[in-house]
Design a protein around this motif. Sequence first.
Motif, PDB file in Angstrom:
ATOM      1  N   LEU A   1      31.644  28.873  40.470  1.00  0.00           N
ATOM      2  CA  LEU A   1      31.206  30.216  40.831  1.00  0.00           C
ATOM      3  C   LEU A   1      29.913  30.145  41.656  1.00  0.00           C
ATOM      4  N   GLU A   2      28.979  29.324  41.232  1.00  0.00           N
ATOM      5  CA  GLU A   2      27.706  29.208  41.946  1.00  0.00           C
ATOM      6  C   GLU A   2      27.915  28.651  43.353  1.00  0.00           C
ATOM      7  N   LEU A   3      28.798  27.675  43.482  1.00  0.00           N
ATOM      8  CA  LEU A   3      29.098  27.124  44.808  1.00  0.00           C
ATOM      9  C   LEU A   3      29.706  28.187  45.719  1.00  0.00           C
ATOM     10  N   CYS A   4      30.612  28.963  45.161  1.00  0.00           N
ATOM     11  CA  CYS A   4      31.269  30.009  45.952  1.00  0.00           C
ATOM     12  C   CYS A   4      30.291  31.114  46.330  1.00  0.00           C
ATOM     13  N   GLN A   5      29.414  31.484  45.406  1.00  0.00           N
ATOM     14  CA  GLN A   5      28.423  32.518  45.713  1.00  0.00           C
ATOM     15  C   GLN A   5      27.490  32.047  46.823  1.00  0.00           C
ATOM     16  N   ALA A   6      27.111  30.781  46.775  1.00  0.00           N
ATOM     17  CA  ALA A   6      26.235  30.243  47.825  1.00  0.00           C
ATOM     18  C   ALA A   6      26.927  30.248  49.186  1.00  0.00           C
ATOM     19  N   ALA A   7      28.267  30.090  49.175  1.00  0.00           N
ATOM     20  CA  ALA A   7      29.037  30.064  50.420  1.00  0.00           C
ATOM     21  C   ALA A   7      29.567  31.443  50.799  1.00  0.00           C
ATOM     22  N   ASP A   8      29.202  32.466  50.020  1.00  0.00           N
ATOM     23  CA  ASP A   8      29.655  33.847  50.253  1.00  0.00           C
ATOM     24  C   ASP A   8      31.180  33.963  50.217  1.00  0.00           C
ATOM     25  N   VAL A   9      31.785  33.228  49.282  1.00  0.00           N
ATOM     26  CA  VAL A   9      33.227  33.317  49.042  1.00  0.00           C
ATOM     27  C   VAL A   9      33.430  34.075  47.738  1.00  0.00           C
ATOM     28  N   LYS A  10      34.139  35.195  47.792  1.00  0.00           N
ATOM     29  CA  LYS A  10      34.241  36.110  46.638  1.00  0.00           C
ATOM     30  C   LYS A  10      35.330  35.660  45.664  1.00  0.00           C
ATOM     31  N   ILE A  11      35.135  34.491  45.096  1.00  0.00           N
ATOM     32  CA  ILE A  11      36.106  33.955  44.144  1.00  0.00           C
ATOM     33  C   ILE A  11      36.234  34.848  42.920  1.00  0.00           C
ATOM     34  N   GLU A  12      35.137  35.505  42.507  1.00  0.00           N
ATOM     35  CA  GLU A  12      35.181  36.333  41.299  1.00  0.00           C
ATOM     36  C   GLU A  12      36.142  37.504  41.455  1.00  0.00           C
ATOM     37  N   ASP A  13      36.234  38.067  42.666  1.00  0.00           N
ATOM     38  CA  ASP A  13      37.175  39.176  42.888  1.00  0.00           C
ATOM     39  C   ASP A  13      38.614  38.692  42.747  1.00  0.00           C
ATOM     40  N   ALA A  14      38.886  37.514  43.268  1.00  0.00           N
ATOM     41  CA  ALA A  14      40.244  36.964  43.173  1.00  0.00           C
ATOM     42  C   ALA A  14      40.604  36.652  41.726  1.00  0.00           C
TER      43      ALA A  14
ATOM     44  N   ARG B   1      43.949  24.049  40.837  1.00  0.00           N
ATOM     45  CA  ARG B   1      44.480  25.399  41.077  1.00  0.00           C
ATOM     46  C   ARG B   1      43.356  26.343  41.516  1.00  0.00           C
ATOM     47  N   LEU B   2      42.179  26.159  40.930  1.00  0.00           N
ATOM     48  CA  LEU B   2      41.040  26.984  41.314  1.00  0.00           C
ATOM     49  C   LEU B   2      40.650  26.724  42.774  1.00  0.00           C
ATOM     50  N   ALA B   3      40.774  25.475  43.186  1.00  0.00           N
ATOM     51  CA  ALA B   3      40.508  25.146  44.592  1.00  0.00           C
ATOM     52  C   ALA B   3      41.492  25.866  45.517  1.00  0.00           C
TER      53      ALA B   3
ATOM     54  N   GLN C   1      36.398  23.499  48.753  1.00  0.00           N
ATOM     55  CA  GLN C   1      37.538  23.206  47.881  1.00  0.00           C
ATOM     56  C   GLN C   1      37.361  21.857  47.192  1.00  0.00           C
ATOM     57  N   ASP C   2      36.929  20.859  47.958  1.00  0.00           N
ATOM     58  CA  ASP C   2      36.745  19.531  47.385  1.00  0.00           C
ATOM     59  C   ASP C   2      35.636  19.525  46.342  1.00  0.00           C
ATOM     60  N   LYS C   3      34.556  20.270  46.598  1.00  0.00           N
ATOM     61  CA  LYS C   3      33.479  20.377  45.620  1.00  0.00           C
ATOM     62  C   LYS C   3      33.979  21.031  44.335  1.00  0.00           C
ATOM     63  N   CYS C   4      34.884  21.989  44.473  1.00  0.00           N
ATOM     64  CA  CYS C   4      35.459  22.658  43.300  1.00  0.00           C
ATOM     65  C   CYS C   4      36.260  21.664  42.468  1.00  0.00           C
ATOM     66  N   ARG C   5      37.039  20.837  43.131  1.00  0.00           N
ATOM     67  CA  ARG C   5      37.903  19.897  42.402  1.00  0.00           C
ATOM     68  C   ARG C   5      37.097  18.899  41.568  1.00  0.00           C
ATOM     69  N   THR C   6      35.889  18.611  41.999  1.00  0.00           N
ATOM     70  CA  THR C   6      35.070  17.631  41.270  1.00  0.00           C
ATOM     71  C   THR C   6      33.957  18.296  40.458  1.00  0.00           C
ATOM     72  N   ALA C   7      33.995  19.611  40.357  1.00  0.00           N
ATOM     73  CA  ALA C   7      32.958  20.337  39.611  1.00  0.00           C
ATOM     74  C   ALA C   7      33.075  20.044  38.119  1.00  0.00           C
ATOM     75  N   ASN C   8      31.960  20.154  37.426  1.00  0.00           N
ATOM     76  CA  ASN C   8      31.943  19.923  35.979  1.00  0.00           C
ATOM     77  C   ASN C   8      32.395  21.153  35.203  1.00  0.00           C
ATOM     78  N   THR C   9      32.078  22.328  35.715  1.00  0.00           N
ATOM     79  CA  THR C   9      32.368  23.564  34.989  1.00  0.00           C
ATOM     80  C   THR C   9      32.817  24.657  35.953  1.00  0.00           C
ATOM     81  N   ALA C  10      33.448  25.678  35.392  1.00  0.00           N
ATOM     82  CA  ALA C  10      33.812  26.851  36.194  1.00  0.00           C
ATOM     83  C   ALA C  10      32.559  27.581  36.663  1.00  0.00           C
ATOM     84  N   LYS C  11      31.517  27.564  35.869  1.00  0.00           N
ATOM     85  CA  LYS C  11      30.243  28.179  36.266  1.00  0.00           C
ATOM     86  C   LYS C  11      29.717  27.538  37.547  1.00  0.00           C
ATOM     87  N   GLN C  12      29.828  26.219  37.617  1.00  0.00           N
ATOM     88  CA  GLN C  12      29.383  25.528  38.825  1.00  0.00           C
ATOM     89  C   GLN C  12      30.207  25.959  40.029  1.00  0.00           C
TER      90      GLN C  12
END
Length: 372
Positions: free
Chosen positions: A312-325, A284-286, A299-310
């Motif tokens: 967030l870090e992936l999205c910040q590196a890609a300049d995707v504002k997941i935190e606002d959503a 769902r987060l993906a 999206q695929d990296k999100c699905r296989t991530a270990n934590t929500a923190k990871q």
Amino acid sequence: MTRKPDGPLRKGWTTGACATAATRAAWQALLSGDFPDPVTITLPRGETPSFKLIKAEKGDGWARASVIKDAGDDPDVTHGAEIISTVRIGTPGNGISFHAGDGVGTITKPGLPLPPGEPAINPKPREMMIGQITELCNQFGVSTDVEIEISIPGGAEIATKTWNGRLGIVGGLSVLGTTGIVIPFSCSAWIHSIHRGIDVARATGRDHVASATGKTSEAAIRAFYGLPEEAILDMGDFVGGMLKYLRKNPIAFVSIAGGFAKLVKLAQGHLDLHSSRSQVDFDRLAGTIAACGGDKTLQDKCRTANTAKQVLELCQAADVKIEDAIARQACESARATLDGASAVEVVITDRNGTIIARHGIGEFDQFRPVAS
């Protein structure tokens, strides 16, 4: 929060049940000359536990008894505390009165079940003690003019580990318990404290309260608004317990602050944020990442991530504002539970306490800090 052990858990007895047992033993000794040991009481739901006495003392017109609180397998800060009751023959016509001894707090703010100035011995434990005293008075044919003083040695120090200070209970602990039984890891005491915090905020005219999932986010939201301690609710993982109580007992505006991972759970509709009771749905987060413009690789990296923190870090590196959503979705989830009773905002902080996202601030603009 203490980790719940595996296997069947042992129930325990509330402070109120222990105070009731000690009170019955002391009053029975004063009337009969002998201390019942163990002493048996009847709880509100009909259970009849017995308690071994630690103290058994009496003199002219008074008696004292104590028991050790056994909270079972619950991580209760009062587990092992000595609960002492000293009873005295009261002035004729005064009835049964309650007094705070050493280690029992005194109420100083409105909004609690008892008025300021009263000892912090809650209504249900009082009712239990009154029932035991009345039963013995009827048995021995004496009047119910009794002074009851409850003490908890070391209670003032133990109280620093509770939220009594925020509730305006000073000098010690509260004597609590509605059923007399402690259900291990039921977290009822925590949720009870949230409810009492809301009651105190309402009674003292607060139109803005803030809640947080932990100490870092609490410090951030408190500093952001310059809020006093009594405007802070110790929500922890129990956002549902807070929101449902606010729905019936509204305050104009509530801020919910927390880290990204906890608030992802709220965004996904969970109202208990503890790791043992709710999990992040990475698929769902993906989908949320996709709605924010994140590509398929992210999206695929999100699905296989270990934590929500990871994530967030992936999205910040890609300049995707997941935190606002996530702030927006979490705010929508909170609004749905509040059903219009209170305005609400959600504030996401990072591990350093920096605010990284907010949503809902337009609902109650008067609370926004003035720009410097």
